[in-house]
Design an enzyme around this catalytic site. Structure first.
Site, PDB file in Angstrom:
ATOM      1  N   ALA A  35      56.269  44.236  22.874  1.00 44.18           N
ATOM      2  CA  ALA A  35      57.520  44.138  22.111  1.00 44.18           C
ATOM      3  C   ALA A  35      57.940  45.529  21.601  1.00 44.18           C
ATOM      4  O   ALA A  35      57.076  46.366  21.331  1.00 44.18           O
ATOM      5  CB  ALA A  35      57.338  43.181  20.942  1.00 44.18           C
ATOM      6  N   PRO A  36      59.246  45.813  21.515  1.00 43.20           N
ATOM      7  CA  PRO A  36      60.383  44.906  21.666  1.00 43.20           C
ATOM      8  C   PRO A  36      60.835  44.629  23.093  1.00 43.20           C
ATOM      9  O   PRO A  36      61.735  43.831  23.302  1.00 43.20           O
ATOM     10  CB  PRO A  36      61.491  45.606  20.888  1.00 43.20           C
ATOM     11  CG  PRO A  36      61.171  47.059  21.034  1.00 43.20           C
ATOM     12  CD  PRO A  36      59.678  47.150  21.030  1.00 43.20           C
ATOM     13  N   CYS A  63      54.667  57.218  20.176  1.00 39.31           N
ATOM     14  CA  CYS A  63      55.818  57.953  19.627  1.00 39.31           C
ATOM     15  C   CYS A  63      55.327  58.721  18.396  1.00 39.31           C
ATOM     16  O   CYS A  63      55.909  58.655  17.321  1.00 39.31           O
ATOM     17  CB  CYS A  63      56.972  57.022  19.289  1.00 39.31           C
ATOM     18  SG  CYS A  63      56.545  55.654  18.213  1.00 39.31           S
ATOM     19  N   CYS A 107      51.011  46.180  24.790  1.00 40.79           N
ATOM     20  CA  CYS A 107      51.628  45.995  23.463  1.00 40.79           C
ATOM     21  C   CYS A 107      53.133  46.025  23.694  1.00 40.79           C
ATOM     22  O   CYS A 107      53.780  47.046  23.507  1.00 40.79           O
ATOM     23  CB  CYS A 107      51.193  47.087  22.505  1.00 40.79           C
ATOM     24  SG  CYS A 107      49.385  47.276  22.389  1.00 40.79           S
ATOM     25  N   LYS A 138      60.374  48.763  27.566  1.00 43.16           N
ATOM     26  CA  LYS A 138      59.460  49.257  28.597  1.00 43.16           C
ATOM     27  C   LYS A 138      59.102  48.133  29.580  1.00 43.16           C
ATOM     28  O   LYS A 138      58.920  48.379  30.777  1.00 43.16           O
ATOM     29  CB  LYS A 138      58.195  49.833  27.953  1.00 43.16           C
ATOM     30  CG  LYS A 138      58.436  51.067  27.088  1.00 43.16           C
ATOM     31  CD  LYS A 138      57.128  51.585  26.524  1.00 43.16           C
ATOM     32  CE  LYS A 138      57.341  52.758  25.582  1.00 43.16           C
ATOM     33  NZ  LYS A 138      58.000  52.336  24.324  1.00 43.16           N
ATOM     34  N   ASP A 167      51.107  51.184  25.124  1.00 47.23           N
ATOM     35  CA  ASP A 167      51.868  51.895  24.098  1.00 47.23           C
ATOM     36  C   ASP A 167      51.500  51.251  22.755  1.00 47.23           C
ATOM     37  O   ASP A 167      52.253  50.449  22.219  1.00 47.23           O
ATOM     38  CB  ASP A 167      53.370  51.777  24.382  1.00 47.23           C
ATOM     39  CG  ASP A 167      54.201  52.622  23.422  1.00 47.23           C
ATOM     40  OD1 ASP A 167      54.076  53.847  23.472  1.00 47.23           O
ATOM     41  OD2 ASP A 167      54.965  52.043  22.619  1.00 47.23           O
TER      42      ASP A 167
END
Length: 492
Positions: A233-234, A356, A231, A237, A302
């Site tokens: 974007a943005p 997060c 996953c 990472k 993520d």
């Protein structure tokens, strides 16, 4: 009017995890960027208070405004310097001002406070107390940490060396330090702005929170490997993974949002990433058995989460959290599906899972369920010196928070295929090189799987000398006697 429209747009993007507030503000190319940034930050800080006022007065119903635009207008009307636009919006807000002000006053009386700041949730007040450093990740695809430090020193900053403890990250003025955990990270004072700096525009530095750097750092795919950013974007990472890979190998990056993927493509180009293969595709629909992914050994996952760990979004009250239980359950279900799907890739060695979020439901509970459904994988202990661990019994995982780690709230777990561990144990040299390269700071007390009976026997043999075996000596004597009798018979 343009100011409020743009502020509302940025707040909505931030809540959808499309980027950090400051980055979204500066990428908006708004003419008065400082005015926009101040309005966005203050509105976000008082977001829960403003929403409560708006809902109590039924402002949206009476005005047909959307929530985000209502928040920025209400902030300026009640807590700022007054609504700055003219026209219908100003007339509407002035018409409802007495009701809005009365509701704000009622909230203060009810909570026995006199200042607007005292209405903020404890987490928001805590955020104001512990300001996060401005973290800068050096993009090693284009430069080195040493060169960046020298450049900043010539630019008027004072380098104070490597941080040795958490308090060393509290910077003032133009001082900066090297991070105490991540070697490619530098920490500056909270209000330092690099969006117009040459190093940022040239892609030599990436503005990224420290906790967000952990997943790629801990996964640490070697150069030449095949990696998936599930996953992506943005893209911060993704660029970090490419730096770890030294732009060698293949980096598959997936995201469902075409606009975010386009923005990500620009970021990766600026960062000098060349090993990527971007796909506007749902990771859950990627076929693990496709020949294209037969060599994938590392995955960074993520997934979408509540964002509750983001300091700018942490404005939930206990009542809000109770209402969000259905949403959290839905997110956790999605996260577990992504995790299980990622573990299906046939040659996968390691997968790092991160959110997060501060909620156990999205973190430890997802990992526990995953391990129960995938017994061939185990958790790898991470960074023994990290001050905040996963909730028991998953202390191998990492948690991050503004108070304990001076970062946004975060969670990281690293899963490793057990068969890979077993094969590594049979070859100590391979085990040492792989483990040290992938996890530079694994605890010395890491538990290994119980050795097989054969390995236990060989180990015992190496650790202590083998005693003489009396049975073998006696049998040798008997054989010698039989030989002598045969020789005597032959002579007779």
């Amino acid at each position: 009017m343009a100011l409020y429209l743009k502020a509302a747009e940025i707040l909505e993007k931030a809540e959808r995890k499309r980027g950090a507030l400051k980055t979204l503000v500066y990428e908006s190319k708004f003419k008065n960027v400082k005015q926009l940034f101040a309005l966005v930050c203050e509105t976000q800080k008082f977001s829960s208070i403003l929403q409560e006022i708006i809902e109590s007065t039924k402002l949206l119903k009476h005005t047909k405004l959307k929530m985000h635009i209502a928040k920025v207008l209400a902030y300026d009307l009640l807590m700022g310097q007054g609504v700055k636009c003219g026209g219908s919006w100003k007339a509407t807000m002035m018409k409802h001002r007495p009701r809005l002000q009365a509701e704000l006053a009622r909230m203060k009386v009810k909570r026995k406070v006199s200042r607007n700041e005292d209405l903020l949730p404890a987490s928001a007040q805590q955020s104001a107390k512990y300001q996060l450093p401005r973290y800068v990740r050096v993009n090693t695809l284009k430069t080195t940490v040493e060169d960046v430090v020298d450049y900043f020193k010539r630019d008027g900053f004072s380098y104070l060396g490597q941080a040795l403890r958490l308090d060393d990250l509290s910077m003032k003025d133009k001082n900066f330090v090297g991070d105490l955990h991540l070697p490619e990270l530098l920490a500056f004072s909270p209000k330092t702005d690099f969006h117009d700096h040459f190093l940022y525009k040239a892609g030599h530095i990436i503005l990224q929170d420290k906790a967000s750097c952990l997943p790629a750092y801990l996964l640490n795919p070697p150069p030449g490997s095949h990696v998936i950013d599930a996953c992506a974007a943005p893209g911060n990472k993704t660029s970090h993974l490419a730096a770890k890979m030294k732009n060698k190998g293949r980096l598959f990056a997936f995201d469902l949002d075409a606009k975010r993927l386009a923005t990500m493509s620009t970021l990766l180009l600026r960062a000098g990433v060349m090993c990527q293969q971007l796909a506007n595709q749902d990771f859950l629909k990627v076929d693990p058995d496709s020949p294209q992914y037969k060599d994938v050994e590392y995955i960074l996952l993520d997934p979408s989460c509540s964002g509750s760990g983001m300091v700018c979004l942490r404005d939930n009250t206990p009542a809000d959290l109770e209402k969000d239980q259905d949403r959290l359950a839905s997110l956790a279900s999605f996260q577990l599906r992504c995790l299980n799907h990622g573990l299906r890739f046939p040659h996968l060695k390691r997968l790092v899972y991160s959110t997060c979020s501060i909620h156990c439901q999205e973190n430890e509970e997802v990992i526990t369920a995953c391990l129960q459904q995938n017994p061939s994988f185990r958790l790898v202990p991470l960074l023994p010196q990290w001050p905040e661990r996963g909730l028991e019994p998953l202390s191998q995982c990492l948690r991050a928070s503004i108070t304990n780690t001076r970062t946004h709230g975060f969670f990281v777990a690293l899963l490793e295929k057990c068969s890979e561990v077993g094969s590594a144990m049979q070859n100590p040299v391979v085990q040492k090189s792989e483990m040290e390269a992938t996890l530079p700071a694994l605890p010395a007390t890491e538990k290994r799987p119980a050795p097989s009976e054969k390995e236990s026997n060989s180990s015992d043999t190496e650790e202590r000398p083998t005693p003489p075996v009396q049975v073998d000596s006696a049998s040798s004597k008997k054989r010698r006697k039989r030989k002598k009798k045969k020789a005597a018979a032959a002579l007779e």
